[in-house]
Design a protein around this motif. Structure first.
Motif, PDB file in Angstrom:
ATOM      1  N   THR A  72      48.378  44.332  63.795  1.00 30.88           N
ATOM      2  CA  THR A  72      47.117  44.514  63.067  1.00 30.88           C
ATOM      3  C   THR A  72      47.393  44.315  61.574  1.00 30.88           C
ATOM      4  O   THR A  72      48.439  43.795  61.211  1.00 30.88           O
ATOM      5  CB  THR A  72      46.540  45.912  63.346  1.00 30.88           C
TER       6      THR A  72
ATOM      7  N   SER B 145      46.211  42.731  57.657  1.00 34.09           N
ATOM      8  CA  SER B 145      45.632  41.461  57.180  1.00 34.09           C
ATOM      9  C   SER B 145      46.454  40.255  57.611  1.00 34.09           C
ATOM     10  O   SER B 145      45.908  39.160  57.811  1.00 34.09           O
ATOM     11  CB  SER B 145      45.577  41.458  55.648  1.00 34.09           C
ATOM     12  N   THR B 146      47.762  40.438  57.720  1.00 31.58           N
ATOM     13  CA  THR B 146      48.663  39.295  57.886  1.00 31.58           C
ATOM     14  C   THR B 146      48.355  38.411  59.096  1.00 31.58           C
ATOM     15  O   THR B 146      48.315  37.193  58.940  1.00 31.58           O
ATOM     16  CB  THR B 146      50.120  39.799  57.954  1.00 31.58           C
ATOM     17  N   PRO B 147      48.144  38.967  60.297  1.00 31.01           N
ATOM     18  CA  PRO B 147      47.999  38.079  61.455  1.00 31.01           C
ATOM     19  C   PRO B 147      46.611  37.455  61.602  1.00 31.01           C
ATOM     20  O   PRO B 147      46.391  36.672  62.538  1.00 31.01           O
ATOM     21  CB  PRO B 147      48.305  38.994  62.646  1.00 31.01           C
TER      22      PRO B 147
ATOM     23  N   GLY C 113      53.912  41.728  61.135  1.00 23.10           N
ATOM     24  CA  GLY C 113      53.788  41.690  59.683  1.00 23.10           C
ATOM     25  C   GLY C 113      54.905  42.550  59.124  1.00 23.10           C
ATOM     26  O   GLY C 113      55.727  43.088  59.877  1.00 23.10           O
ATOM     27  N   ILE C 114      54.947  42.706  57.814  1.00 26.24           N
ATOM     28  CA  ILE C 114      55.944  43.607  57.218  1.00 26.24           C
ATOM     29  C   ILE C 114      55.267  44.380  56.095  1.00 26.24           C
ATOM     30  O   ILE C 114      54.424  43.832  55.374  1.00 26.24           O
ATOM     31  CB  ILE C 114      57.185  42.822  56.710  1.00 26.24           C
TER      32      ILE C 114
ATOM     33  N   HIS D 135      58.623  48.173  56.420  1.00 25.04           N
ATOM     34  CA  HIS D 135      58.402  48.586  57.814  1.00 25.04           C
ATOM     35  C   HIS D 135      57.931  47.406  58.667  1.00 25.04           C
ATOM     36  O   HIS D 135      57.297  46.484  58.180  1.00 25.04           O
ATOM     37  CB  HIS D 135      57.429  49.766  57.914  1.00 25.04           C
TER      38      HIS D 135
ATOM     39  N   ARG E  83      42.816  50.753  51.500  1.00 30.33           N
ATOM     40  CA  ARG E  83      41.721  49.784  51.351  1.00 30.33           C
ATOM     41  C   ARG E  83      40.857  49.675  52.607  1.00 30.33           C
ATOM     42  O   ARG E  83      39.735  49.201  52.538  1.00 30.33           O
ATOM     43  CB  ARG E  83      42.287  48.404  50.962  1.00 30.33           C
TER      44      ARG E  83
ATOM     45  N   LYS F 273      55.066  40.979  49.080  1.00 24.43           N
ATOM     46  CA  LYS F 273      55.947  41.058  50.247  1.00 24.43           C
ATOM     47  C   LYS F 273      57.317  40.426  49.983  1.00 24.43           C
ATOM     48  O   LYS F 273      58.211  40.534  50.827  1.00 24.43           O
ATOM     49  CB  LYS F 273      55.295  40.359  51.451  1.00 24.43           C
TER      50      LYS F 273
END
Ligand code: PGA
Length: 259
Positions: free
Chosen positions: A37, A39-41, A131-132, A137, A166, A201
């Motif tokens: 989950t 924003s990244t994917p 994601g990271i 993490h 956010r 990142k």
């Protein structure tokens, strides 16, 4: 070594990874996808819509990485809701075949074990999207997490709660606890695809890909896995020492190797 692919935009990254997922699902209609989950994917899920439109996805299975503890599953920012909204509904997956860790407080003591059993019963994850966090993490495995850890309850760091504020009405609304697949769980997946975009990142990516393997930077666990693809935009790649080598390797990659 992880394969590092530096692309021009998150949209380009989404297309690259979606093509690989579509190829996997065509070859294996009951493929098991590891879903992230945040924003990244999102660009991956967006690109998957058209790529899976003419593919039978009725047998595809999915396991989310993590969930907040104590948040009403019907809350729009629970990962159960996010996975339904961003993945299951737009891609036409069978909701019965897509699981998210159970973050309800009643029964939380055994929810991790139950989730591990479900992943094993499904035959394990074929492709895990990751994601990271800015604190390094993956899943919600915060710094200090054991590389052998399995799905369990963790306490979120202040940094993660601030990053995720956010999505809520301020940081006080962000739950303090989560249930997350462990680093040991993630390392069992057959192919890890780690995505990251943006300058914020860059330090976590440099540590994860090129730094020492350390529980202080959980993303560095990817160095222990034999099949990892790291897909970055220029900003997220900006602190990598060997970026030129990664570009050269990608540009000259034999076509038969695939992702
Ligand atoms: P993000 O979060 O995709 O929203 O940046 C990534 C993560 O915390 O793992």
């Amino acid at each position: 070594m992880a394969e590092v692919v530096i692309v021009g935009s998150r949209q380009e990254a989404g297309v690259l990874v979606a093509d690989e997922i579509a190829r996997l699902v065509r070859a294996r209609p009951d493929a098991v996808l590891g879903l992230a989950t945040g924003s990244t994917p999102l660009s991956v899920y967006e690109a998957l819509r058209s790529r899976l439109a003419d593919v039978d996805v009725s047998r595809v299975r999915g396991f989310a990485l993590d969930e907040y503890v104590g948040l009403d599953p019907a809350h729009p920012e629970s990962y159960r809701s996010v996975i339904a909204r961003e993945v299951v509904e737009p891609l036409g997956l069978d909701p019965e075949r897509v699981q998210v860790p159970d973050g309800r407080t009643a029964g939380i003591e055994t929810a991790g074990e139950a989730y591990e059993r479900a992943i094993v019963a499904a035959g394990g994850v074929d492709l895990q999207i990751l994601g990271i966090g800015t604190d390094g993490h993956i899943g919600f495995n915060e710094p200090g997490s054991s590389f052998a850890s399995l799905t369990r309850v963790k306490t979120l760091t202040p940094e993660t709660r601030a990053d995720n504020a956010r999505f809520f009405d301020g940081i006080d609304e962000v739950p303090r606890h989560c249930i997350t697949q462990g680093l040991g769980t993630i390392l069992r997946a057959r192919h890890l695809v780690l995505l990251a975009f943006g300058e914020a990142k860059a330090p976590a990516i440099a540590g994860a890909v090129e730094g020492p393997v350390t529980a202080m930077l959980p993303g560095s666990a990817v160095q222990l896995h034999p099949h990892v693809t790291v897909v970055l935009d220029e900003a997220a790649a900006s602190r990598l020492q060997r970026a030129d080598y990664y570009r050269d390797a990608w540009a000259n990659k034999p076509a038969w190797q695939g992702l």
